[in-house]
Each structure stands twice: as structure tokens, then as C-alpha cells.
Scaffold this active site. Structure first.
Site, PDB file in Angstrom:
ATOM      1  CG  ASP A 181     -15.704 -24.879  43.468  1.00  0.00           C
ATOM      2  OD1 ASP A 181     -14.551 -25.264  43.175  1.00  0.00           O
ATOM      3  OD2 ASP A 181     -16.133 -24.867  44.626  1.00  0.00           O
ATOM      4  CG  HIS A 182     -10.461 -23.431  40.049  1.00  0.00           C
ATOM      5  ND1 HIS A 182     -10.515 -22.729  41.221  1.00  0.00           N
ATOM      6  CD2 HIS A 182      -9.262 -24.073  40.060  1.00  0.00           C
ATOM      7  CE1 HIS A 182      -9.391 -22.924  41.892  1.00  0.00           C
ATOM      8  NE2 HIS A 182      -8.609 -23.743  41.217  1.00  0.00           N
ATOM      9  CG  HIS A 244     -11.881 -24.789  45.917  1.00  0.00           C
ATOM     10  ND1 HIS A 244     -12.667 -24.368  44.879  1.00  0.00           N
ATOM     11  CD2 HIS A 244     -10.911 -23.851  46.062  1.00  0.00           C
ATOM     12  CE1 HIS A 244     -12.181 -23.224  44.407  1.00  0.00           C
ATOM     13  NE2 HIS A 244     -11.127 -22.887  45.113  1.00  0.00           N
TER      14      HIS A 244
HETATM   15  C1  BG6 Z   1      -8.451 -20.410  44.751  1.00  0.00           C
HETATM   16  C2  BG6 Z   1      -8.092 -19.732  46.041  1.00  0.00           C
HETATM   17  O1  BG6 Z   1      -9.842 -20.558  44.649  1.00  0.00           O
HETATM   18  O2  BG6 Z   1      -7.829 -21.677  44.689  1.00  0.00           O
HETATM   19  C3  BG6 Z   1      -6.600 -19.620  46.197  1.00  0.00           C
HETATM   20  O3  BG6 Z   1      -8.676 -18.449  46.083  1.00  0.00           O
HETATM   21  C4  BG6 Z   1      -5.931 -20.957  45.987  1.00  0.00           C
HETATM   22  O4  BG6 Z   1      -6.260 -19.080  47.462  1.00  0.00           O
HETATM   23  C5  BG6 Z   1      -6.421 -21.630  44.706  1.00  0.00           C
HETATM   24  O5  BG6 Z   1      -4.539 -20.746  45.917  1.00  0.00           O
HETATM   25  C6  BG6 Z   1      -5.888 -23.040  44.575  1.00  0.00           C
HETATM   26  O6  BG6 Z   1      -6.234 -23.554  43.315  1.00  0.00           O
HETATM   27  P1  BG6 Z   1      -5.372 -24.682  42.603  1.00  0.00           P
HETATM   28  O7  BG6 Z   1      -6.130 -25.015  41.367  1.00  0.00           O
HETATM   29  O8  BG6 Z   1      -4.022 -24.087  42.348  1.00  0.00           O
HETATM   30  O9  BG6 Z   1      -5.272 -25.822  43.583  1.00  0.00           O
END
Ligand code: BG6
Length: 493
Positions: A181-182, A244
Site C-alpha cells: 500500500d504505497h 490508502h
Molecule cells: C493509486 C490509485 O493507488 O493511488 C490511483 O490506484 C491514485 O488511482 C494513486 O491516483 C494516488 O497516489 P499518489 O501517491 O499520487 O497520491
């Protein structure tokens, strides 16, 4: 700094994630000495490509997306030597046997003790077949450790996630599985623990006696871009909510862990997920969760199409590109405190922010108690990183006038926007065997159970879907939800 001595197998090496995030992350780790010379990367995808072509792809990706430039030719050449490519048909075990032979050569060449990290940037239905073929192709028989990193989405709902997990479990043990989950790799999300547990200011107040509500906003200015095919089946709830948003909520709400170690932290997080109040009926879902879809609109003077006009989207789609929910954590600390969470595409700003709104002191010394602006603690996760607090102070020159003032710590102003990317941290952690910032199966399954309840109410009928103009802050119904409780969304900036 420990180096991460392993062969990295990038499944999906010609895909978007590899290009935007994974190659640049590996390059930053190398540049910072977190990958010594004892590593190798094998790019894997169906399409034929030579090692040279693959290295060119990596070079271009770094030029475009890395926070470090690749203009040091000597450094680049040393780095690129570690990259090889192999075309692989995922359903054919023969290819995996060949991959095993290649791996032994790489182990010998780069002095790697058989450690293998399989990174699956693939569609979820391929996780099972790849795992089986890794086993059957002999790749898990090397001497060192074996780990598998799995990209989201981890399934589509609880039953499909369960099925996926059962398949992977036939090959890998839970402690070998690193579910990404980045958001958990983001600096400021990791900072939540420090802010909470290292400050006398906050921890004593971190409960329902002093906190009125919590607001978590993940807003994006982009639309669905080229991902209409995936997104139309997913929607905001699954794409951002299940993972997230609920993960951030657990970091805010969890009890102090007994030690700052992976399993202890994850134990506390899962308890929060278990305490989430389940919506009892579909009516309950409709009252507490607003869903929206962007219609035509404009942003900074530019006309924007509606979601239904986007490529690969069903022109009658009822997929939500926005949702806002009022959520309760039914435990001792949080009883009665609403957590308002919202996310959407085509909103006016790109930001991730957590606002903790404190209760007013109840003092009538400065007019009616509700005249005072409440104290706020705002945690800015991205793209700006930092925290600020809003407190009340005397209005200069007046006798009893009170004005809110902000005290700010801007992390990104200090070190620029060059903080380590989430993926750097996560790849490095996986290679070192630290799974703290990856999601454990019990967390994933609890989160799906919560989200499935909402999705099933939505499936019954779609008349509650609200349309909002692209470039606006989403449906008004989400504002009304807070207004009914006497609150409002604090403006993000
Ligand atoms: C991803 C989603 O997990 O997270 C995307 O699949 C989204 O739809 C993205 O745009 C947002 O990540 P960040 O790091 O740019 O806020």
C-alpha cells in the site's frame, strides 16, 4: 546502511508502474548506497526485448521520473550492468525453469547468496499462476530467502481477496508476503507515529475527550487518464478507500504499540479495523456515505469532459469517482468521534491531508464558546509535507478579540520536494525483510469486509449517485453530512 543483496524479479517490467516508480526507486537506492554491487534485476514481461533495449527503457524512465538525474555516465553504466531482461509466458513453467538457470548465473556474477525478491506488478488474477510456476520452476529452491511483493488491488472484494490469498499461501508463508500500500511508504504517513507518540503535546489529548472529529482528505485533480478499463470496475471506494484511506485512519486511531516493531504495529492497526462500526442497513450506508461521479466541468479555465465520456468507460457507468463517509471507531478511545473521510478525482487540488479538530475549551471568556475557532492539527502528507497547528491568540490592538493563528512546520520547504519516494522505502524494506509498512492479511480482509458492506448497498440501486462538475469539491451532500453534525470540511491548501 545494510545493502539489499538479492535478485529482484520485476514481473510487469514493461508496464507503467515499473516505468514511473520502480526503476526510479531502484536508481535512487543505488545512488544512495542502499543497493551495493551485489544485486541484479531481471525484467520480465511477455514482449521480447534485448537486455540493451530494456536498459534503454530504464534509462528513459529515470530521465523522466527519477528525483536523481542519470547524467553521471560512470554511475549509470555501473547501475545498468545489473539489469537483464527475459521474455516470459507466465502460464508456461518451462520459462520459469529457464529463469531459474539465469538466476544461478546472476547469483554467481554478482555474488548474491540466493536471495530472491519477486515483485508482481501484474493484474491480480495472475498472482496465483505466477506463484505456482515460481515453485514448480524451481525458483524457490535457492539457498537464501524468498519474498513476494504484491501490488494492489489485492482482489476486488473479500471473497476474491480470500481466494487470491489462499493461492499465494500454497506457495509463500505470510511472513514472505509483502502486500503494497504505497501510502504506507510516504514519509508523512510514517511520521504520524512520531508526531503522536513522541510529543507530550498530542498524546494526552488524543481521544474523545479532546478531539471533536478527524477529517482525512485524499483529493486528486486528475481524472481516470488511460485507466478507464480498470477504474470503471473498481471505483474510488476500492481504488482508494479499502487501502490508502483505511490505512491512514488506522495510523491515526491505533493504540500505542508495545514496541515499534512490525508485528506490534500491525496488531494495533488491525484492532482499529475490527472496531470500525459496520453500517447496519443499506439505508445506513446511504445516510453516512456519499458517492459522486464527475460530470463535465472546468479547471483553471480548461474545459474537462465528464467521467462517462472518458476512454474505456461505460457511457452509462454508475461507478463512483468520489466518496465521502462518516466512520466510527467503536472503542474506548474514540467512542462518539466521527472520522470523516473523502477522496475523489477531478477535484480542485491534489492533496492528502489529515485534520484533527479539537473540542473547544468551553470558555465563555471570549464571547460565546462556539465563536472560537477550534484548534486544529493538520498533517500534510502530499504533495506538500509538513504539519501545522491552528491556535487562538489575542488580536493585536484589541481588548478581547481573538484570532486564529497558524504555527507551521513545512518539511518540504526545508528539504524541497526531494524526499524519498514511497517506493524506495518499500522496496528497501522488503529487501531487508521489514514488513512494518506492508499490509498483513488480517488487515486486508477486515478492510474488505468493511468496504463490501458499502458496495453491496450501492449495488442495490444507484439513485443516490451524485454528479459533480469536474474541478469542483464534489457533491454538496458531503458538506451537508458534516453540517448536520455541526462541523464543516476544513479547507485544504
Ligand atoms: C493509486 C490509485 O493507488 O493511488 C490511483 O490506484 C491514485 O488511482 C494513486 O491516483 C494516488 O497516489 P499518489 O501517491 O499520487 O497520491
Amino acid at each position: 546502511l545494510a545493502s539489499a543483496s538479492a535478485v529482484f524479479y520485476l514481473f510487469g517490467a514493461t508496464g507503467d508502474l515499473a516505468r514511473r516508480k520502480l526503476f526510479p526507486a531502484l536508481f535512487s537506492l543505488y545512488k544512495e548506497g542502499k543497493l551495493a554491487e551485489d544485486f541484479a534485476v531481471v525484467g520480465l514481461a511477455r514482449r521480447p526485448r534485448t537486455d540493451e533495449q530494456f536498459r534503454d527503457d530504464v534509462y528513459e524512465s529515470i530521465g523522466e521520473f527519477s528525483r536523481y538525474k542519470s547524467d553521471d555516465a560512470e554511475l549509470w553504466n555501473r547501475f545498468a550492468e545489473h539489469f537483464v531482461y527475459m521474455s516470459l509466458d507466465i502460464n508456461n513453467v518451462e520459462g520459469f525453469r529457464e529463469l531459474d538457470r539465469l538466476s544461478s548465473q546472476l547469483d554467481a556474477k554478482f555474488n548474491i547468496p540466493g536471495n530472491r525478491l519477486f515483485y508482481l506488478a501484474l493484474a491480480p488474477e495472475l498472482f496465483g499462476p505466477v506463484s505456482f510456476n515460481l515453485r514448480d520452476g524451481g525458483l524457490l529452491e535457492s539457498k537464501g530467502w524468498h519474498r513476494v511483493v504484491i501490488e494492489k488491488p489485492f482482489g476486488y472484494d473479500l471473497p476474491s481477496a480470500q481466494k487470491l490469498n489462499d493461492q499465494i499461501n500454497q506457495v509463500f508463508r505470510e511472513e514472505e508476503i509483502y502486500r503494497i500500500d504505497h501510502y504506507l511508504g510516504k514519509e508523512m504517513v510514517q511520521n504520524i507515529e512520531v508526531i503522536r507518540f513522541a510529543n507530550a503535546f498530542f498524546e494526552p489529548l488524543w481521544n474523545n475527550k479532546h478531539i471533536a472529529n478527524v477529517q482525512i482528505t485524499l483529493s486528486e485533480t486528475v481524472g481516470v487518464e488511460e485507466r478507464g478499463g480498470y477504474y470503471d470496475k473498481s471505483g474510488a471506494l476500492r481504488d482508494m478507500g479499502q487501502n490508502h484511506m483505511l490505512q491512514m485512519l488506522t495510523m491515526i486511531a491505533m493504540e500505542p504499540p508495545s514496541r515499534l516493531q512490525g508485528e506490534d504495529i500491525r496488531d494495533e492497526k488491525v484492532k482499529v479495523l475490527r472496531s470500525l462500526r459496520q453500517y447496519a442497513t443499506s439505508e445506513d450506508v446511504r445516510t453516512n456515505v456519499t458517492r459522486g461521479q464527475y460530470a463535465e466541468g472546468s479547471w483553471r479555465g480548461k474545459a474537462l469532459p465528464g467521467y462517462r465520456q472518458e476512454d474505456s468507460v461505460n457511457p452509462e457507468s454508475v461507478t463512483e469517482t468520489y466518496f465521502a463517509a462518516k466512520v466510527f471507531v467503536d472503542n474506548f478511545r474514540w467512542a462518539g468521534v466521527p472520522f470523516y473521510i473523502r477522496t475523489g478525482k477531478r477535484l480542485p487540488v491534489k492533496t492528502t491531508e489529515v485534520v484533527i479538530e479539537f473540542k473547544n475549551t468551553g470558555s465563555v471568556l471570549f464571547g460565546q464558546r462556539h465563536d472560537l475557532t477550534p484548534n486544529l492539527l493538520v498533517i500534510r502528507v502530499n504533495p506538500m509535507e509538513g504539519i501545522y497547528i491552528k491556535i487562538n491568540a489575542k488580536e493585536p490592538g484589541s481588548d478581547t478579540g481573538v484570532q486564529p493563528v497558524a504555527m507551521e512546520f513545512c518539511q518540504s520547504c526545508k528539504i524541497g520536494l526531494n524526499t524519498p519516494e514511497a517506493y524506495e522505502r518499500l522496496i528497501y524494506d522488503a529487501a531487508r525483510g521489514d514488513s512494518t509498512y506492508f499490509t498483513r492479511w488480517d488487515e486486508v480482509s477486515q478492510a474488505w469486509a468493511f468496504v463490501d458492506r458499502i458496495a453491496s448497498a450501492w449495488r442495490e440501486e444507484s439513485s443516490d449517485l451524485q454528479f459533480y462538475p469536474a474541478g469542483s469539491w464534489g457533491p454538496e451532500k458531503a458538506d451537508e453530512m458534516l453540517a448536520k453534525d455541526g462541523y464543516r470540511w476544513w479547507p485544504v491548501n
